[in-house]
Design a protein around this motif. Structure first.
Motif, PDB file in Angstrom:
ATOM      1  N   LEU A  82       0.844  -1.198   0.000  1.00  0.00           N
ATOM      2  CA  LEU A  82       0.000   0.000   0.000  1.00  0.00           C
ATOM      3  C   LEU A  82       0.883   1.254   0.000  1.00  0.00           C
ATOM      4  N   LYS A  83       0.585   2.182  -0.919  1.00  0.00           N
ATOM      5  CA  LYS A  83       1.389   3.393  -1.039  1.00  0.00           C
ATOM      6  C   LYS A  83       0.619   4.658  -0.678  1.00  0.00           C
ATOM      7  N   ARG A  84      -0.706   4.597  -0.710  1.00  0.00           N
ATOM      8  CA  ARG A  84      -1.488   5.793  -0.397  1.00  0.00           C
ATOM      9  C   ARG A  84      -2.806   5.400   0.242  1.00  0.00           C
ATOM     10  N   ILE A  85      -3.212   6.193   1.219  1.00  0.00           N
ATOM     11  CA  ILE A  85      -4.492   5.955   1.886  1.00  0.00           C
ATOM     12  C   ILE A  85      -5.313   7.242   1.871  1.00  0.00           C
ATOM     13  N   THR A  86      -6.604   7.082   1.673  1.00  0.00           N
ATOM     14  CA  THR A  86      -7.558   8.186   1.767  1.00  0.00           C
ATOM     15  C   THR A  86      -8.574   7.826   2.831  1.00  0.00           C
ATOM     16  N   VAL A  87      -8.800   8.717   3.776  1.00  0.00           N
ATOM     17  CA  VAL A  87      -9.741   8.479   4.870  1.00  0.00           C
ATOM     18  C   VAL A  87     -10.889   9.472   4.762  1.00  0.00           C
ATOM     19  N   LEU A  88     -12.101   8.947   4.711  1.00  0.00           N
ATOM     20  CA  LEU A  88     -13.307   9.768   4.714  1.00  0.00           C
ATOM     21  C   LEU A  88     -13.934   9.652   6.090  1.00  0.00           C
ATOM     22  N   ALA A  89     -14.064  10.762   6.792  1.00  0.00           N
ATOM     23  CA  ALA A  89     -14.546  10.705   8.172  1.00  0.00           C
ATOM     24  C   ALA A  89     -15.180  12.037   8.546  1.00  0.00           C
ATOM     25  N   PRO A  90     -15.945  12.077   9.629  1.00  0.00           N
ATOM     26  CA  PRO A  90     -16.555  13.340  10.059  1.00  0.00           C
ATOM     27  C   PRO A  90     -15.576  14.265  10.765  1.00  0.00           C
ATOM     28  N   ARG A  91     -14.366  13.763  11.000  1.00  0.00           N
ATOM     29  CA  ARG A  91     -13.348  14.552  11.691  1.00  0.00           C
ATOM     30  C   ARG A  91     -11.980  14.089  11.229  1.00  0.00           C
ATOM     31  N   ARG A  92     -11.035  15.015  11.160  1.00  0.00           N
ATOM     32  CA  ARG A  92      -9.686  14.640  10.754  1.00  0.00           C
ATOM     33  C   ARG A  92      -9.095  13.641  11.752  1.00  0.00           C
ATOM     34  N   PRO A  93      -8.612  12.497  11.277  1.00  0.00           N
ATOM     35  CA  PRO A  93      -8.020  11.521  12.196  1.00  0.00           C
ATOM     36  C   PRO A  93      -6.671  12.013  12.705  1.00  0.00           C
ATOM     37  N   SER A  94      -6.296  11.590  13.894  1.00  0.00           N
ATOM     38  CA  SER A  94      -5.031  12.030  14.476  1.00  0.00           C
ATOM     39  C   SER A  94      -3.835  11.539  13.685  1.00  0.00           C
ATOM     40  N   ALA A  95      -4.017  10.480  12.897  1.00  0.00           N
ATOM     41  CA  ALA A  95      -2.913   9.928  12.102  1.00  0.00           C
ATOM     42  C   ALA A  95      -2.600  10.766  10.871  1.00  0.00           C
ATOM     43  N   ALA A  96      -3.466  11.700  10.520  1.00  0.00           N
ATOM     44  CA  ALA A  96      -3.264  12.498   9.302  1.00  0.00           C
ATOM     45  C   ALA A  96      -2.002  13.342   9.414  1.00  0.00           C
ATOM     46  N   PRO A  97      -1.050  13.197   8.481  1.00  0.00           N
ATOM     47  CA  PRO A  97       0.223  13.944   8.538  1.00  0.00           C
ATOM     48  C   PRO A  97       0.081  15.347   7.938  1.00  0.00           C
ATOM     49  N   VAL A  98      -0.665  16.200   8.609  1.00  0.00           N
ATOM     50  CA  VAL A  98      -0.945  17.544   8.106  1.00  0.00           C
ATOM     51  C   VAL A  98       0.357  18.304   7.851  1.00  0.00           C
ATOM     52  N   GLY A  99       0.445  18.925   6.688  1.00  0.00           N
ATOM     53  CA  GLY A  99       1.620  19.730   6.372  1.00  0.00           C
ATOM     54  C   GLY A  99       2.707  18.995   5.635  1.00  0.00           C
ATOM     55  N   LYS A 100       2.645  17.697   5.579  1.00  0.00           N
ATOM     56  CA  LYS A 100       3.686  16.948   4.874  1.00  0.00           C
ATOM     57  C   LYS A 100       3.426  16.966   3.369  1.00  0.00           C
ATOM     58  N   VAL A 101       4.502  16.808   2.606  1.00  0.00           N
ATOM     59  CA  VAL A 101       4.397  16.817   1.150  1.00  0.00           C
ATOM     60  C   VAL A 101       3.456  15.703   0.690  1.00  0.00           C
ATOM     61  N   GLY A 102       2.534  16.054  -0.185  1.00  0.00           N
ATOM     62  CA  GLY A 102       1.615  15.061  -0.719  1.00  0.00           C
ATOM     63  C   GLY A 102       0.325  14.907   0.066  1.00  0.00           C
ATOM     64  N   TYR A 103       0.225  15.571   1.217  1.00  0.00           N
ATOM     65  CA  TYR A 103      -1.002  15.482   2.016  1.00  0.00           C
ATOM     66  C   TYR A 103      -2.051  16.421   1.443  1.00  0.00           C
ATOM     67  N   THR A 104      -3.270  15.930   1.289  1.00  0.00           N
ATOM     68  CA  THR A 104      -4.367  16.776   0.827  1.00  0.00           C
ATOM     69  C   THR A 104      -5.558  16.612   1.763  1.00  0.00           C
ATOM     70  N   GLU A 105      -6.360  17.661   1.834  1.00  0.00           N
ATOM     71  CA  GLU A 105      -7.546  17.615   2.686  1.00  0.00           C
ATOM     72  C   GLU A 105      -8.655  18.435   2.048  1.00  0.00           C
ATOM     73  N   LYS A 106      -9.842  17.852   1.962  1.00  0.00           N
ATOM     74  CA  LYS A 106     -11.026  18.524   1.452  1.00  0.00           C
ATOM     75  C   LYS A 106     -12.141  18.417   2.481  1.00  0.00           C
ATOM     76  N   ARG A 107     -12.995  19.428   2.523  1.00  0.00           N
ATOM     77  CA  ARG A 107     -14.092  19.437   3.495  1.00  0.00           C
ATOM     78  C   ARG A 107     -15.428  19.767   2.821  1.00  0.00           C
ATOM     79  N   ASP A 108     -16.463  19.153   3.332  1.00  0.00           N
ATOM     80  CA  ASP A 108     -17.824  19.422   2.863  1.00  0.00           C
ATOM     81  C   ASP A 108     -18.752  18.990   3.997  1.00  0.00           C
ATOM     82  N   CYS A 109     -20.031  18.941   3.723  1.00  0.00           N
ATOM     83  CA  CYS A 109     -20.982  18.539   4.751  1.00  0.00           C
ATOM     84  C   CYS A 109     -22.187  17.866   4.111  1.00  0.00           C
TER      85      CYS A 109
END
Length: 302
Positions: A90-117
């Motif tokens: 496995l080389k990439r994971i995408t997590v869909l959740a109602p809240r950002r998981p603590s494992a998310a490497p915010v700020g690292k190269v290649g990290y993306t985040e989108k929000r909606d409701c």
């Protein structure tokens, strides 16, 4: 605590978001889920998508009341992410959740985040009956009455005119490749068990619009897709939604998930029906660090 869910049917019965509807994902993407800590995971090649949402009836779901951000960590999600990330290759994971998981490497190269409701309409909701007199929104009531004079809504099977309407929609809009692929697979989804297609036709029998509903879950019905001709009578989309809501109410559903806000126009269309924020969507995606081989692991231990 998350339900002990380990099959697509069990998850679909308790679904709150589309990614928990395994038949939908299978029809449009050709993917079957496997389950980790009760969450559905869809793997394709070296990537995986984890649907990190609670199931209907989860006690801690009551903590959420339409806030912009989910107030508490999703129980079991961190453990599920760890297990999925440990999968070989496995080389990439995408997590869909109602809240950002603590494992998310915010700020690292290649990290993306989108929000909606997600927006949902609680039932019972007065769809208005034959003359829509029960609809509280005056503009909506008048729109429904006008549309009802020009088109009639009924259940239908997928037909060539449905395919033509979708094809025309795709060819006249700038859509992401993934969205185009999903739309191109709707015939398979529309014919699945528990799926209803509502069609609006004018007096000459011309298809002016249609919508697809998913009545697979026990408590939450889903307004999944809707298309209409550009020249369709005003209110056609509302008339289709009214038919869906009426049927969901007759079937005893507690609510209808109307889907994501997406943009201001779509959000306005849904909110004028009384839809309110249901669950946030936080889509986090990141690349995984290469796992060391045998020699690398051996030297790391020294």
């Amino acid at each position: 605590m998350q339900h002990n869910i380990d099959s697509p049917d069990a998850l679909a019965a308790l679904a709150l978001v589309p990614e928990q509807l395994a038949a939908y994902v299978r029809a449009v993407a050709g993917l079957r889920p496997y389950f980790v800590c009760g969450f559905a995971v869809y793997a394709q090649g070296d990537s995986a998508v984890l649907a990190g949402y609670p199931a209907a009836g989860t006690p801690w779901l009551q903590l959420f009341a339409g806030a912009e951000d989910y107030p508490a960590p999703v129980q079991g999600l961190d453990e599920a992410i760890d297990e999925v990330c440990g999968k070989k290759g496995l080389k990439r994971i995408t997590v869909l959740a109602p809240r950002r998981p603590s494992a998310a490497p915010v700020g690292k190269v290649g990290y993306t985040e989108k929000r909606d409701c997600y927006l949902a309409l609680k039932l019972p909701s007065v769809a208005g009956g034959p003359d829509f007199s029960g609809v509280q929104n005056g503009k909506l009531r008048n729109m429904l009455r006008r549309a009802a004079r020009e088109v009639k809504v009924r259940h239908e099977a997928w037909g060539e005119d449905c395919a033509a309407l979708v094809k025309h929609y795709i060819s006249n809009r700038a859509l992401a490749g993934g969205t185009r692929h999903i739309f191109s697979q709707l015939q398979s989804y529309a014919g699945a068990p528990g799926i209803s297609l509502f069609a609006a036709r004018d007096g000459a029998g011309v298809l002016q619009g249609f919508c697809i509903a998913d009545f697979t879950p026990l408590d939450t019905a889903f307004y999944m897709f809707a298309f209409r001709r550009r020249e369709a009578p005003p209110g056609t989309a509302d008339l289709l939604l009214a038919a869906l809501v009426e049927e969901a109410q007759a079937k005893g559903y507690a609510q209808v998930n109307l889907g994501l806000e997406i943009n201001g126009g779509i959000a306005f269309f849904k909110r004028k029906w009384g839809a309110r924020p249901f669950l946030p969507l936080v889509e986090c995606s990141w690349a995984l660090a290469p796992k060391p081989g045998f020699l690398g692991a051996l030297f790391k231990k020294r």
